[in-house]
Enzyme design. Structure first.
Site, PDB file in Angstrom:
ATOM      1  N   HIS A  15      36.867  56.107  26.054  1.00  0.00           N
ATOM      2  CA  HIS A  15      36.944  54.880  25.258  1.00  0.00           C
ATOM      3  C   HIS A  15      38.190  54.139  25.690  1.00  0.00           C
ATOM      4  O   HIS A  15      38.801  54.491  26.693  1.00  0.00           O
ATOM      5  CB  HIS A  15      36.845  55.148  23.757  1.00  0.00           C
ATOM      6  CG  HIS A  15      37.871  56.053  23.186  1.00  0.00           C
ATOM      7  ND1 HIS A  15      39.165  55.666  22.995  1.00  0.00           N
ATOM      8  CD2 HIS A  15      37.771  57.324  22.744  1.00  0.00           C
ATOM      9  CE1 HIS A  15      39.815  56.674  22.438  1.00  0.00           C
ATOM     10  NE2 HIS A  15      39.014  57.685  22.298  1.00  0.00           N
ATOM     11  N   ALA A  16      38.543  53.084  24.946  1.00  0.00           N
ATOM     12  CA  ALA A  16      39.679  52.250  25.296  1.00  0.00           C
ATOM     13  C   ALA A  16      39.565  51.770  26.740  1.00  0.00           C
ATOM     14  O   ALA A  16      38.499  51.385  27.202  1.00  0.00           O
ATOM     15  CB  ALA A  16      40.988  52.994  25.043  1.00  0.00           C
TER      16      ALA A  16
END
Lengths: 92, 561
Positions: A15-16
């Site tokens: 993620h990110a």
């Protein structure tokens, strides 16, 4: 149908920033690519160009995911995508 | 001439033209249908086009950003045209729903999904809602939410600013801030003082100002005047002249009769610290360590923290640097520390209290501070935020000793700590008053609420009495344990005089305020300051306290403060 497995290398999981980089790379391909956790059934696989799908997948560091695609150039495309997933993008 | 009156929170006089912060995007009505002139295919095409426009605008902003905010903007840009978000909306359009309502509902379900995943994902839910609002604004042809983009500098008028707006506020473009809501301790006020922008908050009616209107803003008097003339131009010129004398702080805070009051800086990282040292700060009275932790998914390692702290310490060789341990929670949530679903975060697990729910983070932070301090030329003090009891102060002091930190202290922000300051000072070596939270908790008034701005003033006599009580606690302990102030109150040159009169030993503030505070402090003797403190303590209310003290300080008029 081409299929490749990859182990998530980024410390924060998929993620990110790592998810942004991966989704953007998939988005540039002319073919559709799906992603799913190794343990999940094929029909649960999600659109790999969607950052929101990637985030909801919840693939942590060390998780094994399966990439699937069809069509011309699918093998080469998946090879390249596997490399992205198996790099610790957070460290860069 | 039309005038608006509010609370001046950051001095300065300027003339410029108004740009309104766009209103938040309103929700398209439930059940809103496609208009009869539009087919589902046309609506889908316009939605895709709008999402691409939003995406490229966010990409443009990402390209101009750096660090953590760049990464967030890049991810947000991808969300704007995300297949998951758009496909769900397209399905709704096919059933006859309007494009605006469709993206609104699709965004809501995606945000809910992220929220339910918790942690870092839950924080990204806000980004999805931001993207959704931008797409709806684009579909409606109204300005996107957020600070307006403009090539010409302007005076920003808003209801209030949020902490997130600071990231996109370009001080080269914004001349002054004016808000209809917010209070003296609101984020708008804090942002304005940190950037040195004149600001007026809680000025009802300014929302009606039309973009492009020329106005005069006086950030000390708290006034906004439409169609300024020669008088206002003269006032601006006088301010510019005074600002030159105010531009320099000679590096020694003292009263006219030589009573020394070190003037320190509040900093949030090494860049701030270097700037503060250049502006003459006599040390750091508040190092906000959140800068190491914010916008992170996981706790920074001890080594990462050591490097970050050392950068600040190195800017102040031989001087005092007071490090505040992590103050997460309430308006500064952290995914790995705080529970954002608390019904009342200001009264919840925040500050020192996070050590109860997530033990270990504080201990590792203290180790990092001690390691950075060990080979540093700075004199490092450490304090914990949100201390409410004597036992908490004692426990924190014990943790500091274990880590090898010699000078432990605590912040006085909760009224209970002010009431028992003498006993708390029996456990630690110093206290620092955080006047923003102390005011909010004493008056039971949310810092962010414009409607409660009058209650939320550090000039409230009750707050001043608690400060006096805290100093009395230090006197009871033999005066060797100092009481400092590191809240916004210390940055107000008028209130600073009162604080010194109450017996406060050091004042810590945003570095830009050092020169103004230093100049006003030098105009009074300690006895005068004590007399002014009595005037404020005995006032009937905050306004009277402020008015009384201002009337006794002729230098304010001269300096345009």
């Amino acid at each position: 149908m081409s299929e490749r497995k990859a182990t998530i290398a980024s410390r924060v999981g998929l993620h990110a920033r790592p998810a942004s980089i991966f989704a953007a790379a998939v988005g540039e391909l002319p073919i559709e690519v799906t992603i799913g956790l190794e343990a999940d059934p094929v029909e649960d696989a999600m659109d790999a160009s969607s950052i929101l799908s990637l985030m909801s997948l919840g693939a942590a560091n060390g998780a094994v995911v399966v990439l699937r695609a069809e069509g011309e150039g699918a093998d080469e495309a998946l090879e390249a995508l596997v490399k992205i997933l198996e790099t610790d993008l957070d460290a860069e | 001439m039309q005038n608006f009156s509010g609370v001046g929170v950051s001095p300065g006089r300027i003339i410029g033209s108004v740009r309104q912060m766009p209103k938040p995007v309103s929700e398209p009505p439930v059940g809103e249908r496609l208009s009869s002139s539009m087919t589902a295919d046309e609506a889908t095409a316009s939605l895709r086009a709008a999402s691409k426009v939003v995406q490229s605008e966010l990409q443009g902003r990402a390209a101009a950003a750096t660090g953590a905010s760049k990464a967030v903007l890049e991810a947000t840009a991808l969300m704007a045209a995300d297949p998951m978000l758009i496909k769900a909306a397209v399905k709704l359009i096919a059933t006859g729903t309007s494009a605006e309502r469709a993206i609104w509902e699709s965004g809501a379900s995606v945000a809910e999904m992220l929220h339910n995943l918790g942690g870092y994902m839950a924080d990204r839910a806000t980004d999805v809602l931001d993207v959704r609002a931008r797409i709806v604004a684009e579909l409606r042809g109204v300005p996107a939410p957020g600070i307006p983009q403009s090539t010409e500098p302007f005076i920003l008028v808003a209801e209030d600013l949020a902490p997130a707006d600071t990231a996109t506020l370009d001080p080269a473009k914004v001349l002054a801030l004016v808000t209809s809501g917010g209070g003296p301790q609101s984020h708008t006020a804090i942002i304005a003082r940190a950037l040195g922008l004149p600001a007026v908050v809680a000025a009802p009616g300014v929302d009606e100002l039309v973009d492009g209107t020329e106005v005069y803003v006086d950030g000390a008097a708290g006034t906004v005047s439409v169609n300024p003339g020669a008088d206002e131009q003269a006032l601006v010129a006088a301010w510019l002249l005074a600002a030159e004398t105010l531009a320099v702080f000679d590096g020694t805070g003292s009263t006219a009769d030589g009573h020394l009051v070190p003037l320190l800086a509040n900093v949030g990282g090494a860049v701030d610290a270097v700037k503060a040292a250049e502006l003459g700060a006599q040390g750091v009275g508040l190092l906000r360590t959140e800068f190491c932790f914010l916008e992170r998914d996981t706790e920074p390692t001890i080594d990462e923290q050591v490097v970050a702290y050392r950068g600040v310490f190195d800017a102040f060789p031989g001087k005092k640097v007071v490090v505040r341990t992590l103050d997460a929670g309430a308006d500064k949530p952290l995914p790995f520390l705080t529970d954002t679903t608390e019904p009342n975060p200001s009264l919840g697990v925040r500050g020192y209290r996070t050590d109860l729910t997530t033990p270990g983070v504080l201990k590792r932070q203290l180790t990092a501070i001690a390691t950075a301090a060990a080979d540093s030329p700075a004199e490092v003090w450490v304090m914990a935020p949100m201390i409410a009891t004597v036992d908490e102060a004692a426990d924190f002091a014990a943790m500091c000793r274990v880590a090898g930190l010699k000078i432990p202290g605590v912040m006085v922000e909760v009224p209970s700590a002010a009431l028992l300051a003498d006993r708390i000072l029996g456990e630690v070596d110093f206290v620092s008053l955080g006047t923003n939270d102390l005011t909010q908790y004493t008056m039971a008034a949310d810092r962010q609420l414009g409607t409660l701005a009058a209650l939320n003033s550090p000039w409230q006599p009750a707050v001043l009495h608690l400060i006096k009580l805290t100093v009395a606690g230090s006197i009871a302990q033999g005066k060797s344990k100092p009481v400092g102030v590191c809240g916004e109150a210390a940055a107000d040159p008028v209130l600073a005089v009162v604080l010194v009169g109450l017996g406060v030993a050091t004042l810590s503030m945003t570095a830009r305020s050092l020169s103004a505070v230093g100049a006003v402090l030098k105009s009074v003797t300690l006895d005068e300051a004590k007399r002014l403190a009595e005037l404020a303590l005995s006032a009937r209310n905050a306004d009277e306290a402020r008015t009384r003290v201002r009337a006794e300080l002729p230098i304010l008029e001269k300096l345009g403060l």
